[in-house]
Design an enzyme around this catalytic site. Sequence first.
Site, PDB file in Angstrom:
ATOM      1  N   GLY A 154       7.043  47.264  11.689  1.00 21.32           N
ATOM      2  CA  GLY A 154       6.264  47.197  10.461  1.00 21.32           C
ATOM      3  C   GLY A 154       7.097  47.782   9.344  1.00 21.32           C
ATOM      4  O   GLY A 154       8.287  47.525   9.250  1.00 21.32           O
ATOM      5  N   GLU A 155       6.500  48.614   8.532  1.00 19.58           N
ATOM      6  CA  GLU A 155       7.218  49.295   7.454  1.00 19.58           C
ATOM      7  C   GLU A 155       7.099  50.793   7.709  1.00 19.58           C
ATOM      8  O   GLU A 155       6.023  51.368   7.597  1.00 19.58           O
ATOM      9  CB  GLU A 155       6.615  48.921   6.095  1.00 19.58           C
ATOM     10  N   SER A 156       8.200  51.430   8.078  1.00 21.56           N
ATOM     11  CA  SER A 156       8.155  52.818   8.534  1.00 21.56           C
ATOM     12  C   SER A 156       7.633  53.765   7.462  1.00 21.56           C
ATOM     13  O   SER A 156       6.894  54.707   7.759  1.00 21.56           O
ATOM     14  CB  SER A 156       9.541  53.265   9.010  1.00 21.56           C
TER      15      SER A 156
ATOM     16  N   GLU B 189       7.774  42.119  21.447  1.00 23.64           N
ATOM     17  CA  GLU B 189       6.371  41.707  21.410  1.00 23.64           C
ATOM     18  C   GLU B 189       6.174  40.342  20.753  1.00 23.64           C
ATOM     19  O   GLU B 189       5.097  39.742  20.874  1.00 23.64           O
ATOM     20  CB  GLU B 189       5.520  42.769  20.694  1.00 23.64           C
TER      21      GLU B 189
ATOM     22  N   ARG C  54      18.616  52.138   8.456  1.00 32.19           N
ATOM     23  CA  ARG C  54      17.483  51.311   8.029  1.00 32.19           C
ATOM     24  C   ARG C  54      17.981  49.957   7.528  1.00 32.19           C
ATOM     25  O   ARG C  54      18.999  49.866   6.847  1.00 32.19           O
ATOM     26  CB  ARG C  54      16.724  51.989   6.881  1.00 32.19           C
TER      27      ARG C  54
ATOM     28  N   ILE D 166      14.041  41.419  12.680  1.00 30.49           N
ATOM     29  CA  ILE D 166      13.400  41.170  11.387  1.00 30.49           C
ATOM     30  C   ILE D 166      13.654  42.371  10.480  1.00 30.49           C
ATOM     31  O   ILE D 166      13.092  43.445  10.691  1.00 30.49           O
ATOM     32  CB  ILE D 166      11.882  40.931  11.548  1.00 30.49           C
ATOM     33  N   ARG D 167      14.529  42.189   9.485  1.00 31.77           N
ATOM     34  CA  ARG D 167      14.939  43.310   8.620  1.00 31.77           C
ATOM     35  C   ARG D 167      15.220  44.537   9.487  1.00 31.77           C
ATOM     36  O   ARG D 167      14.799  45.654   9.186  1.00 31.77           O
ATOM     37  CB  ARG D 167      13.848  43.631   7.596  1.00 31.77           C
TER      38      ARG D 167
ATOM     39  N   HIS E 151      12.236  43.032  18.386  1.00 28.12           N
ATOM     40  CA  HIS E 151      10.792  42.862  18.607  1.00 28.12           C
ATOM     41  C   HIS E 151      10.491  42.109  19.902  1.00 28.12           C
ATOM     42  O   HIS E 151      10.250  40.890  19.879  1.00 28.12           O
ATOM     43  CB  HIS E 151      10.173  42.087  17.441  1.00 28.12           C
TER      44      HIS E 151
ATOM     45  N   CYS F  22      11.661  48.480  16.372  1.00 27.41           N
ATOM     46  CA  CYS F  22      12.045  48.268  14.975  1.00 27.41           C
ATOM     47  C   CYS F  22      11.687  49.496  14.125  1.00 27.41           C
ATOM     48  O   CYS F  22      12.320  50.533  14.255  1.00 27.41           O
ATOM     49  CB  CYS F  22      11.413  46.991  14.426  1.00 27.41           C
TER      50      CYS F  22
END
EC number: 4.3.3.6
Length: 248
Positions: free
Chosen positions: A70-72, A223, A136, A174-175, A221, A106
């Site tokens: 997600g976005e940490s 998942e 990051r 993903i990023r 990822h 991630c």
Amino acid sequence: MEELIEENNIKIGVLALQGGFKEHVEMVKSIKHCFSECENKYKYSIIVQEVKSVSDIKKLNPHGIILPGGESTSMAIIASSNNDGENIFTFLKEYIKQGNFIWGTCAGSIMLSNNVDGQKVGGQSLIGGLDVLISRNYFGRQIDSFETKINLNLKFSKNNNNSILLENFEAIFIRAPAILDVIDKENVEIIGEYIVTKKDGTKEKVITAVKQNNIIASVFHPELTNDNRFHQYFVQLVLNNHLIKIKI
């Protein structure tokens, strides 16, 4: 049919603050059962639930926890403003110290790292515990996201030949961050690597997954694939740890 007693359940919590927690829940559900590795094998059912607060975690009392991608920074902000009066990250630090297993994917791997390269100004709240240097967004922006096949050497115990080689595992970046260095080379085990070809044509080997005692981190990822083998690995680690605690 006789109802399963507590000892025959393995409970996994998935932190559901933000990011791909539902995909992790579904992947764990796809495993259904795991087995002890002792001479007389015991069958364990797997219970998986989303957890959003410290009270959720205490109620479930999970044997292992997954931190999704997600976005940490967003997850850190949500954790610090948790409405039941306890910061989830602070609670998880103690959860790890007690020897419970935790796996970050991630953004989750960033939150578990002690050292973050490229951290935003003012820093962000981290759980820590993983003695590595992580970068990051190493792989760039959303448009630079990609899929590839990697090999993983999944370790079950330190200084032990008991491991599983996963070949051609589909890894989705993903990023994604990348682990640049292992600080504690004695205790951090590398279980995945990838050769990156940079824009100037040079190549660099980066670490994609590690295990340090009861902490697992992967920068990709699992998942988001149809392959639940990495989740099986984590659940088996959690079960093995549980059996050591109850001495079966």
